[in-house]
Design a protein around this motif. Structure first.
Motif, PDB file in Angstrom:
ATOM      1  N   PHE A 238      -7.829  -6.211  -2.618  1.00 58.67           N
ATOM      2  CA  PHE A 238      -6.900  -6.327  -1.507  1.00 58.67           C
ATOM      3  C   PHE A 238      -5.980  -7.530  -1.689  1.00 58.67           C
ATOM      4  O   PHE A 238      -4.797  -7.472  -1.385  1.00 58.67           O
ATOM      5  CB  PHE A 238      -7.667  -6.448  -0.195  1.00 58.67           C
ATOM      6  CG  PHE A 238      -6.894  -5.944   0.969  1.00 58.67           C
ATOM      7  CD1 PHE A 238      -6.794  -4.583   1.202  1.00 58.67           C
ATOM      8  CD2 PHE A 238      -6.236  -6.823   1.804  1.00 58.67           C
ATOM      9  CE1 PHE A 238      -6.048  -4.110   2.263  1.00 58.67           C
ATOM     10  CE2 PHE A 238      -5.491  -6.356   2.868  1.00 58.67           C
ATOM     11  CZ  PHE A 238      -5.403  -4.990   3.101  1.00 58.67           C
TER      12      PHE A 238
ATOM     13  N   ASN B  23       3.708  -8.855  -1.032  1.00 57.93           N
ATOM     14  CA  ASN B  23       4.407 -10.094  -0.745  1.00 57.93           C
ATOM     15  C   ASN B  23       5.533 -10.352  -1.724  1.00 57.93           C
ATOM     16  O   ASN B  23       6.669 -10.617  -1.363  1.00 57.93           O
ATOM     17  CB  ASN B  23       3.422 -11.246  -0.907  1.00 57.93           C
ATOM     18  CG  ASN B  23       3.258 -11.984   0.370  1.00 57.93           C
ATOM     19  OD1 ASN B  23       4.217 -12.094   1.126  1.00 57.93           O
ATOM     20  ND2 ASN B  23       2.098 -12.475   0.627  1.00 57.93           N
TER      21      ASN B  23
ATOM     22  N   PHE C 221       4.518  -4.175   7.589  1.00 61.79           N
ATOM     23  CA  PHE C 221       3.691  -5.103   6.822  1.00 61.79           C
ATOM     24  C   PHE C 221       3.054  -6.122   7.760  1.00 61.79           C
ATOM     25  O   PHE C 221       1.862  -6.419   7.661  1.00 61.79           O
ATOM     26  CB  PHE C 221       4.542  -5.800   5.760  1.00 61.79           C
ATOM     27  CG  PHE C 221       3.742  -6.572   4.755  1.00 61.79           C
ATOM     28  CD1 PHE C 221       2.752  -5.958   4.011  1.00 61.79           C
ATOM     29  CD2 PHE C 221       3.978  -7.923   4.553  1.00 61.79           C
ATOM     30  CE1 PHE C 221       2.014  -6.663   3.077  1.00 61.79           C
ATOM     31  CE2 PHE C 221       3.247  -8.643   3.628  1.00 61.79           C
ATOM     32  CZ  PHE C 221       2.260  -8.010   2.881  1.00 61.79           C
TER      33      PHE C 221
ATOM     34  N   ILE D 123      -1.972  -7.364  -1.534  1.00 61.09           N
ATOM     35  CA  ILE D 123      -1.163  -8.181  -0.635  1.00 61.09           C
ATOM     36  C   ILE D 123      -0.178  -9.024  -1.450  1.00 61.09           C
ATOM     37  O   ILE D 123       0.992  -9.179  -1.081  1.00 61.09           O
ATOM     38  CB  ILE D 123      -2.054  -9.094   0.236  1.00 61.09           C
ATOM     39  CG1 ILE D 123      -2.892  -8.241   1.175  1.00 61.09           C
ATOM     40  CG2 ILE D 123      -1.229 -10.088   1.013  1.00 61.09           C
ATOM     41  CD1 ILE D 123      -2.121  -7.550   2.257  1.00 61.09           C
TER      42      ILE D 123
ATOM     43  N   GLY E 263      -8.954  -9.664   3.191  1.00 55.92           N
ATOM     44  CA  GLY E 263      -7.798  -9.274   2.430  1.00 55.92           C
ATOM     45  C   GLY E 263      -6.873 -10.413   2.543  1.00 55.92           C
ATOM     46  O   GLY E 263      -6.919 -11.137   3.489  1.00 55.92           O
TER      47      GLY E 263
ATOM     48  N   CYS F  99      -6.320  -2.250  -6.072  1.00 47.99           N
ATOM     49  CA  CYS F  99      -7.062  -2.318  -4.814  1.00 47.99           C
ATOM     50  C   CYS F  99      -8.051  -1.161  -4.721  1.00 47.99           C
ATOM     51  O   CYS F  99      -9.200  -1.333  -4.298  1.00 47.99           O
ATOM     52  CB  CYS F  99      -6.084  -2.285  -3.642  1.00 47.99           C
ATOM     53  SG  CYS F  99      -6.878  -2.535  -2.062  1.00 47.99           S
TER      54      CYS F  99
ATOM     55  N   TYR G  14      -4.043 -14.711   7.104  1.00 51.91           N
ATOM     56  CA  TYR G  14      -3.408 -13.419   7.350  1.00 51.91           C
ATOM     57  C   TYR G  14      -2.490 -13.459   8.542  1.00 51.91           C
ATOM     58  O   TYR G  14      -1.379 -12.932   8.522  1.00 51.91           O
ATOM     59  CB  TYR G  14      -4.480 -12.368   7.641  1.00 51.91           C
ATOM     60  CG  TYR G  14      -4.807 -11.570   6.437  1.00 51.91           C
ATOM     61  CD1 TYR G  14      -3.808 -11.263   5.516  1.00 51.91           C
ATOM     62  CD2 TYR G  14      -6.089 -11.118   6.208  1.00 51.91           C
ATOM     63  CE1 TYR G  14      -4.110 -10.529   4.408  1.00 51.91           C
ATOM     64  CE2 TYR G  14      -6.392 -10.389   5.095  1.00 51.91           C
ATOM     65  CZ  TYR G  14      -5.394 -10.100   4.198  1.00 51.91           C
ATOM     66  OH  TYR G  14      -5.687  -9.385   3.107  1.00 51.91           O
TER      67      TYR G  14
ATOM     68  N   LEU H  96      -0.930  -6.639   8.521  1.00 54.37           N
ATOM     69  CA  LEU H  96      -1.615  -7.919   8.360  1.00 54.37           C
ATOM     70  C   LEU H  96      -2.257  -8.379   9.664  1.00 54.37           C
ATOM     71  O   LEU H  96      -3.338  -8.971   9.657  1.00 54.37           O
ATOM     72  CB  LEU H  96      -0.632  -8.980   7.870  1.00 54.37           C
ATOM     73  CG  LEU H  96      -0.259  -8.878   6.393  1.00 54.37           C
ATOM     74  CD1 LEU H  96       0.853  -9.849   6.074  1.00 54.37           C
ATOM     75  CD2 LEU H  96      -1.475  -9.181   5.534  1.00 54.37           C
TER      76      LEU H  96
ATOM     77  N   ALA I 136      -3.741 -13.153   0.848  1.00 54.65           N
ATOM     78  CA  ALA I 136      -2.588 -13.326  -0.007  1.00 54.65           C
ATOM     79  C   ALA I 136      -2.506 -14.777  -0.386  1.00 54.65           C
ATOM     80  O   ALA I 136      -3.168 -15.623   0.190  1.00 54.65           O
ATOM     81  CB  ALA I 136      -1.357 -12.920   0.753  1.00 54.65           C
TER      82      ALA I 136
END
Lengths: 231, 577
Positions: free
Chosen positions: B355, B363, B223, B359, B20, B336, B200, B227, B22
């Motif tokens: 995912f 974010n 959050f 994220i 997952g 997701c 992450y 993560l 970002a």
């Protein structure tokens, strides 16, 4: 006898103005005081006066509404106020003078001099408040071509050709009008921005021709000075 | 099919809570994922599976009749056995024909095993010098299948002998392919897992920083926690591949991974509640209960769906309640969830993509919120500065000063002692003002002191009595400065004096959830309507807003007898309609 009205919500300040006036004015006079603006204006509707000392909160629009009402009257209005930043605007509406607070004797004397006929040197006036069909209109002074005496009142002749009556006498108007307005005759004031030329006749008779063709008589004694001004 | 179900279960186990990502780095890493998709469909190659409990050396042979063995779907009943055999029939023709690399099979089983191909032992995950029963071995092996056998027959037998007494539930992951591809894919997955895990972790630190700096409190904390757990799963997954751990270590990590997946599922509703608020407390607990109950019931199969579904409902409710940014979050959660479904059915690493989207939306939204907070913070600093300036200006307003000077001059001329007294009162008002100028709140007593000083000055100037009647006042309560002072000023301007001077009154009433002040003065009827929202009232409203947020009400209205202003201030936990 000079009839003076003071509208001032602070008794202390009104008393002092009243005291200073009795010291400064030699002529006989009668001073009346109101603490409330509404009551003072109501009284004014029923009574004649020569001079109004007005303490006005000019921070809002309401103050200027009152100013329009009083300056349209036959009497002169002198503002006595701590809102000094509004002085120029007040002059634009045709007040005779604006005395800042705290009130100083010398400044009061100047205002009284102006009241007794001395012309102002400032050219602040931009509008003349005129009563018209029960309403008060602000008339831009540059729209006035000339003014004619009509008893205690004055007759305003506009560039548009219209006529209007004003409650103030020719003398009183002259003290507040900008310097382009000149007395040309016992019964006439002319706007020299709109004057075209002089016409002379035998026997030292003179006339002023306006741009729209209107012809105004000129008083014998005034010709020389006026000619210098126009040229 | 068993292997697929097991594989799916295993993959879900790993990836649901693990991968997952970002930001662009993750996006770049994800671009590698198609590269590690299996080159052939295992379903086509592995034609048939048979299962049996027990142990016999003849079971490795192709000519043994396994028709009485359990078929796919029945294998769950074998969990209590010590030994289990799996016989998988392979279609040799469907195997990739790769001239440069031998056929091979990737095997991942959390139990010690031996692998026989056409009766021949081709490998085992047991450490050298140990027996199957010692439980010492690796999890993953890539075993080459002797190519000679592919010439001999069309269907080939791959038999697995597993010792599962110590590691239930066992799982089997079998991926056929060419040796080269299997090795490369495994390497790629290692890299992807490691990079994702580290990224992450960095993002988690980033939000932890926000949390500790106090910029975003609870949402940032949840959050970051979310993560961290996801990052943990990713990095441990890399460990399996890279460090080739033994079964016992792997088992512990597997359990901890399961736990972190559960925690992630639980953190989603907590994060959403912290972010958007969720007024239906009971339903929140119902959701948490459902998530927990679903764990043993489904062996984690539906737990992520419960968490995501609950999250979608919570966010939809936030959207309905017009919470800013709820639409981003809703989109992220829906994408997701779709990713989970796609991954379950077809793979394609859809969970990772889904995912990633989630994220990214989280974010984006959190960063937007940080920006908004900073702006709000700066605005509040400006507002405070402006209010302070307003307060001082109230005290030194030119017309107030000039009118006072006018009065002083008069006394100097006629009554100097009175002038001195007046200047004293003026000084007193200034002193109080300068003392409170920087305070956001003062006591009611201090406020009334200013009012009294002001009334004293006005009494001198107007030569008139002023009385401020009080009722039910609690002197120690706090209030923003110059609130009553403003009302008193307005009252003097618009009020009407009676026989004994002007009477103003201030009354405090207790409310169920706070307090109410009523300020009253009789008027001369001269108040223009537009005065009711003049600068004085704006000052009062801004002050109340600064001190109490939304927990106040201000109302000014004409009554038959005069003018009444009502200020209501509510307690923190008070209900607000």
């Amino acid at each position: 006898m000079i009839r003076i009205l003071i509208i001032e919500d602070e008794l202390r300040a009104a008393k002092r103005l009243s005291r200073l006036l009795s010291e400064q004015v030699s002529e006989p006079m009668k001073v009346i005081h109101f603490e409330s603006l509404d009551k003072g204006l109501a009284w004014l509707d029923e009574n004649e006066i020569d001079l109004l000392f007005l303490d006005l909160n000019l921070s809002g629009q309401d103050g200027f509404e009152v100013l329009r009402r009083t300056t349209a009257g036959s009497f002169h209005t002198i503002i006595v106020s701590a809102y000094v930043d509004k002085a120029i605007e007040a002059f634009e509406y045709g007040v005779l003078d604006f005395i800042p607070k705290p009130l100083m004797v010398k400044r009061l004397q100047q205002a009284l001099d102006r009241f007794s006929g001395q012309r102002s040197e400032d050219d602040h006036l931009r509008y003349l408040s005129v009563k018209l069909a029960g309403e008060i209109k602000l008339l831009p002074v540059e729209k006035i071509s000339h003014i004619k005496a009509a008893g205690h009142y004055s007759e305003l002749f506009l560039t548009t050709g219209k006529k209007m009556l004003h409650d103030k006498s020719l003398d009183k108007l002259l003290t507040i009008l900008p310097s382009v307005f000149e007395r040309v005759h016992k019964s006439y004031i002319a706007n020299f921005n709109l004057a075209e030329r002089f016409r002379s006749y035998p026997g030292s008779r003179y006339e002023l021709v306006m741009t729209d063709g209107t012809v105004l008589p000129i008083g014998r004694t005034r010709y020389k000075e006026l000619k210098r001004k126009l040229l | 099919m068993l292997h697929q179900r097991l594989k799916a279960w295993y993959e879900r186990l790993k990836e649901r809570g693990t991968n997952g990502f970002a930001l662009v780095i993750i996006l770049a890493v994800l671009l590698f994922l198609p590269g590690c998709v299996d080159e052939i469909d295992a379903d086509e190659v592995m034609i048939e599976f048979r299962f049996n409990a027990g142990d016999s050396s003849s079971w490795r042979l192709g000519d043994y009749d396994d028709s009485h063995w359990l078929q796919e779907g029945q294998e769950d009943s074998l969990e209590d056995a010590d030994y289990v055999w799996v016989r998988a029939w392979i279609d040799a023709g469907k195997f990739p024909e790769n001239t440069t690399s031998d056929p091979a099979i990737y095997i991942g089983i959390v139990a010690p095993y031996e692998v026989y191909f056409e009766g021949e032992l081709i490998g085992s995950n047991v450490l050298d010098g140990y027996r199957l029963e010692d439980n010492r071995g690796h999890v993953f092996e890539i075993l080459q299948l002797p190519p000679a056998h592919f010439e001999e027959a069309d269907t080939l037998l791959l038999a697995l002998r597993m010792y599962i007494a110590d590691y239930p539930p066992w799982m089997v992951e079998l991926i056929p392919g060419s040796y080269e591809t299997l090795v490369r894919n495994t390497g790629l997955r290692e890299v992807v897992q490691l990079v994702l895990g580290v990224v992450y972790f960095v993002i988690a630190l980033y939000y932890l920083f926000f949390f500790f700096s106090g910029e975003l409190t609870r949402p940032a904390m949840f959050f970051a926690a979310l993560l961290l757990f996801v990052s943990y799963s990713s990095i441990t997954e890399w460990f399996y591949y890279a460090l080739d751990w033994e079964l016992s270590t792997y088992y512990v990590i597997l359990i901890s991974d399961l736990l972190s997946l559960i925690i992630v599922c639980l953190l989603i509703p907590f994060f959403l509640r912290a972010q958007f608020g969720f007024p239906y407390r009971r339903w929140f607990y119902v959701l948490l209960t459902l998530i927990i109950v679903s764990i043993p019931f489904s062996l984690l199969e539906i737990t992520p769906y419960v968490a995501m579904g609950g999250g979608i409902l919570m966010t939809a409710s936030a959207y309905y309640r017009k919470q800013p940014g709820a639409e981003y979050m809703l989109a992220g959660l829906i994408v997701c969830t779709i990713g989970l479904v796609i991954d379950m059915q077809w793979g394609y690493y859809a969970t990772d993509w889904g995912f990633l989207f989630l994220i990214l939306s989280m974010n984006l939204y959190l960063l937007k919120q940080i920006q908004a907070r900073r702006k709000e913070h700066q605005a509040s600093i400006l507002r405070s500065a402006r209010l302070e300036a307003d307060l001082l200006r109230k005290c030194i307003q030119p017309h107030y000063m000039l009118n006072s000077m006018n009065a002083v001059i008069d006394w100097i001329e006629v009554e100097p002692e009175k002038g001195v007294e007046f200047l004293g009162a003026l000084a007193e008002e200034f002193q109080v003002f300068s003392r409170i100028a920087q305070k956001k709140e003062i006591t009611v007593q201090e406020e009334l002191d200013i009012c009294d000083a002001h009334l004293k000055i006005m009494a001198c100037r107007k030569e008139q009595e002023f009385t401020l009647q009080r009722e039910g006042i609690v002197p120690n309560e706090s209030i923003p400065p110059a609130i009553f002072h403003t009302l008193v000023e307005n009252g003097i301007t618009h009020g009407k004096a009676g026989e004994g001077g002007m009477i103003l009154s201030l009354k405090r009433e207790a409310l169920e959830n706070g307090r109410r002040y009523r300020f009253f003065n009789s008027t001369n009827g001269a108040i223009a309507e537009k005065d009711s929202d003049g600068t004085g009232y704006n000052y009062i409203k801004t002050r109340l807003q600064e001190s109490y947020g939304d927990r106040w009400r201000f109302d000014a209205q004409r009554t038959d007898a005069g003018y009444e202003c009502v200020i209501e201030i509510y307690d923190l936990n008070g209900a607000l309609s």
